[in-house]
Design an enzyme around this catalytic site. Structure first.
Site, PDB file in Angstrom:
ATOM      1  N   GLU A 103       7.613  -5.067  33.362  1.00  0.00           N
ATOM      2  CA  GLU A 103       7.285  -5.021  34.795  1.00  0.00           C
ATOM      3  C   GLU A 103       6.159  -4.066  35.129  1.00  0.00           C
ATOM      4  O   GLU A 103       5.136  -4.306  36.000  1.00  0.00           O
ATOM      5  CB  GLU A 103       8.343  -4.004  35.303  1.00  0.00           C
ATOM      6  CG  GLU A 103       9.748  -4.878  35.645  1.00  0.00           C
ATOM      7  CD  GLU A 103      10.456  -4.132  36.441  1.00  0.00           C
ATOM      8  OE1 GLU A 103      10.538  -3.023  36.889  1.00  0.00           O
ATOM      9  OE2 GLU A 103      11.737  -4.785  36.966  1.00  0.00           O
TER      10      GLU A 103
ATOM     11  N   HIS B   2      10.758  -7.843  40.826  1.00  0.00           N
ATOM     12  CA  HIS B   2      12.294  -8.232  40.779  1.00  0.00           C
ATOM     13  C   HIS B   2      12.358  -8.544  39.170  1.00  0.00           C
ATOM     14  O   HIS B   2      11.620  -9.190  38.332  1.00  0.00           O
ATOM     15  CB  HIS B   2      12.313  -9.547  41.333  1.00  0.00           C
ATOM     16  CG  HIS B   2      14.087  -9.848  41.185  1.00  0.00           C
ATOM     17  ND1 HIS B   2      14.924  -9.072  42.009  1.00  0.00           N
ATOM     18  CD2 HIS B   2      14.694 -10.791  40.686  1.00  0.00           C
ATOM     19  CE1 HIS B   2      16.044  -9.708  41.912  1.00  0.00           C
ATOM     20  NE2 HIS B   2      15.776 -10.629  40.976  1.00  0.00           N
TER      21      HIS B   2
ATOM     22  N   VAL C 177      15.309 -12.981  50.710  1.00  0.00           N
ATOM     23  CA  VAL C 177      15.118 -11.822  49.628  1.00  0.00           C
ATOM     24  C   VAL C 177      14.764 -12.411  48.267  1.00  0.00           C
ATOM     25  O   VAL C 177      15.389 -13.698  47.947  1.00  0.00           O
ATOM     26  CB  VAL C 177      16.644 -11.332  49.557  1.00  0.00           C
ATOM     27  CG1 VAL C 177      16.729 -10.439  48.279  1.00  0.00           C
ATOM     28  CG2 VAL C 177      16.936 -10.762  50.649  1.00  0.00           C
TER      29      VAL C 177
ATOM     30  N   ARG D  17      16.020  -2.251  49.682  1.00  0.00           N
ATOM     31  CA  ARG D  17      16.184  -2.673  51.196  1.00  0.00           C
ATOM     32  C   ARG D  17      15.716  -3.987  51.602  1.00  0.00           C
ATOM     33  O   ARG D  17      14.707  -4.513  51.051  1.00  0.00           O
ATOM     34  CB  ARG D  17      15.589  -1.835  52.310  1.00  0.00           C
ATOM     35  CG  ARG D  17      15.806  -0.171  52.178  1.00  0.00           C
ATOM     36  CD  ARG D  17      17.331   0.244  52.296  1.00  0.00           C
ATOM     37  NE  ARG D  17      17.892  -0.471  53.475  1.00  0.00           N
ATOM     38  CZ  ARG D  17      19.406  -0.503  53.547  1.00  0.00           C
ATOM     39  NH1 ARG D  17      20.224  -0.434  52.712  1.00  0.00           N
ATOM     40  NH2 ARG D  17      19.760  -0.830  54.677  1.00  0.00           N
ATOM     41  N   ILE D  18      16.578  -4.827  52.297  1.00  0.00           N
ATOM     42  CA  ILE D  18      16.047  -6.109  52.722  1.00  0.00           C
ATOM     43  C   ILE D  18      15.094  -5.842  53.848  1.00  0.00           C
ATOM     44  O   ILE D  18      15.276  -5.162  54.794  1.00  0.00           O
ATOM     45  CB  ILE D  18      17.426  -6.839  53.216  1.00  0.00           C
ATOM     46  CG1 ILE D  18      18.019  -7.345  52.051  1.00  0.00           C
ATOM     47  CG2 ILE D  18      17.019  -8.222  53.885  1.00  0.00           C
ATOM     48  CD1 ILE D  18      19.563  -7.981  52.530  1.00  0.00           C
TER      49      ILE D  18
HETATM   50  C1  GRF Z   1      12.842  -2.279  38.792  1.00  0.00           C
HETATM   51  O1  GRF Z   1      13.648  -2.941  37.712  1.00  0.00           O
HETATM   52  C2  GRF Z   1      12.349  -3.481  39.907  1.00  0.00           C
HETATM   53  O2  GRF Z   1      12.095  -4.622  39.239  1.00  0.00           O
HETATM   54  C3  GRF Z   1      13.502  -3.411  40.632  1.00  0.00           C
HETATM   55  O3  GRF Z   1      14.183  -2.068  40.938  1.00  0.00           O
HETATM   56  C4  GRF Z   1      13.658  -1.467  39.757  1.00  0.00           C
HETATM   57  C5  GRF Z   1      12.775  -0.250  40.092  1.00  0.00           C
HETATM   58  O4  GRF Z   1      12.405   0.564  38.803  1.00  0.00           O
HETATM   59  N1  GRF Z   1      13.522  -4.177  41.877  1.00  0.00           N
HETATM   60  P1  GRF Z   1      11.428   1.808  39.245  1.00  0.00           P
HETATM   61  O5  GRF Z   1      12.282   2.779  40.256  1.00  0.00           O
HETATM   62  O6  GRF Z   1      10.149   1.334  39.460  1.00  0.00           O
HETATM   63  O7  GRF Z   1      11.592   2.621  38.005  1.00  0.00           O
END
Ligand code: GRF
Length: 223
Positions: free
Chosen positions: A202, A137, A172, A119-120
Site C-alpha cells: 500500500e 483499499h 463505495v 467514512r462513506i
Molecule cells: C489500509 O489498509 C487502507 O487500505 C484501508 O485502511 C487501512 C489504513 O491503514 N482503507 P493506515 O491507517 O494508513 O495505517
C-alpha cells in the site's frame, strides 16, 4: 526455502502500472489534504516520500474523525497541521462533508487523499474536488469492496489478493483504478499477517499513484 518465501523475502511483487525508477514526470508541487481515521501508516508513507523527494508535494492539512487516533502523533512528528472533525457531531453525512470541504479549502488543498478514511463520502465532497480525490483499499478491486476486505479475501479462499488506489466516486470502493499491487496469500495467513504484507505494498502504490494521477492531470490540463 519455498518459492513463496523467496518471493516475499526478495520483497518483489507485482505493481501495475509499474512505478518508473525515475518517477513520473514532475508536476508542480501538489497541495495535499489527507483524511485519516486510524493508524496513519499511509499518511506516514506519503510524508516520508515527500521528505525523500520522491513525491513533489506538500501536506497542507490532515483531517481525522476519531479522537485519539494514532495518526495525530504522526502529523505532529512531520509538523503537519491536524484538524479533528468528529462525524458523530454532525446531523448527516452531507453536513459532515460540507465541513470537510470548508476545512480543505481553508488550507488551500488541491488533492484529497483518503488514507484509511473509514467514512462513506457524499456528492458534497466529490463535487468540490472533481477527479481529485484518491482512496486506498486493501483488495484487488473490484473484488472485496467494503469493510473487512482482508477477511473477505481469506474467507473466499483466493490465492492472490492485494491493494488498489483509485479515484473516488459516490459508490463505495468504486471509481477509476490508478494502481494495484498483488500480494500472495500464504497457507497460514491470519487477517493480521496478510494485512501487514498488504500494507507494505500500500505504501508504495499510494505514493506512486498520487504521482501518476498528478502527472496525468497535468497532461490533460496542458493539452
Ligand atoms: C489500509 O489498509 C487502507 O487500505 C484501508 O485502511 C487501512 C489504513 O491503514 N482503507 P493506515 O491507517 O494508513 O495505517
Amino acid at each position: 526455502m519455498t518459492t513463496e518465501t523467496q518471493l516475499l523475502n526478495s520483497n518483489s511483487c507485482l505493481i501495475s502500472p509499474a512505478i518508473p525508477e525515475s518517477g513520473f514526470p514532475k508536476s508542480s508541487p501538489l497541495k495535499l489534504g489527507i483524511l485519516a481515521s486510524g493508524s496513519g501508516s499511509n499518511f506516514e508513507a506519503i510524508a516520508e516520500a515527500i521528505n525523500n523527494q520522491k513525491l513533489n508535494a506538500q501536506i497542507q492539512v490532515m483531517i481525522y474523525n476519531n479522537p485519539g487516533a494514532k495518526v495525530i502523533s504522526r502529523a505532529e512528528k512531520w509538523n503537519v497541521p491536524s484538524v479533528l472533525l468528529n462525524h458523530r457531531e454532525y446531523k448527516n453525512r452531507e453536513e459532515f462533508d460540507s465541513q470537510i470541504v470548508k476545512t480543505l479549502q481553508e488550507y488551500d488543498v488541491e488533492w484529497v487523499i483518503m488514507a484509511g478514511w473509514m467514512r462513506i463520502v457524499t456528492q458534497v465532497l466529490i463535487n468540490a474536488f472533481p477527479n481529485q480525490i484518491i482512496n486506498i483499499h486493501p483488495s484487488l478491486l473490484p473484488s472485496f469492496k467494503g469493510i473487512k476486505a482482508v477477511e473477505q479475501a481469506l474467507k473466499a479462499g483466493v490465492k492472490i489478493t492485494g491493494c488498489t488506489v483509485h479515484l473516488v466516486d459516490v459508490e463505495v470502493d468504486n471509481g477509476p483504478i490508478l494502481m494495484q499491487a498483488a500480494v500472495p496469500i500464504l497457507a497460514d495467513d491470519t487477517p493480521e499477517t496478510l494485512h501487514e504484507r498488504i500494507q507494505v505494498q500500500e505504501h508504495k502504490i499510494m505514493v506512486g499513484a498520487i504521482a501518476l494521477a498528478a502527472s496525468k492531470n497535468q497532461d490533460l490540463s496542458s493539452s
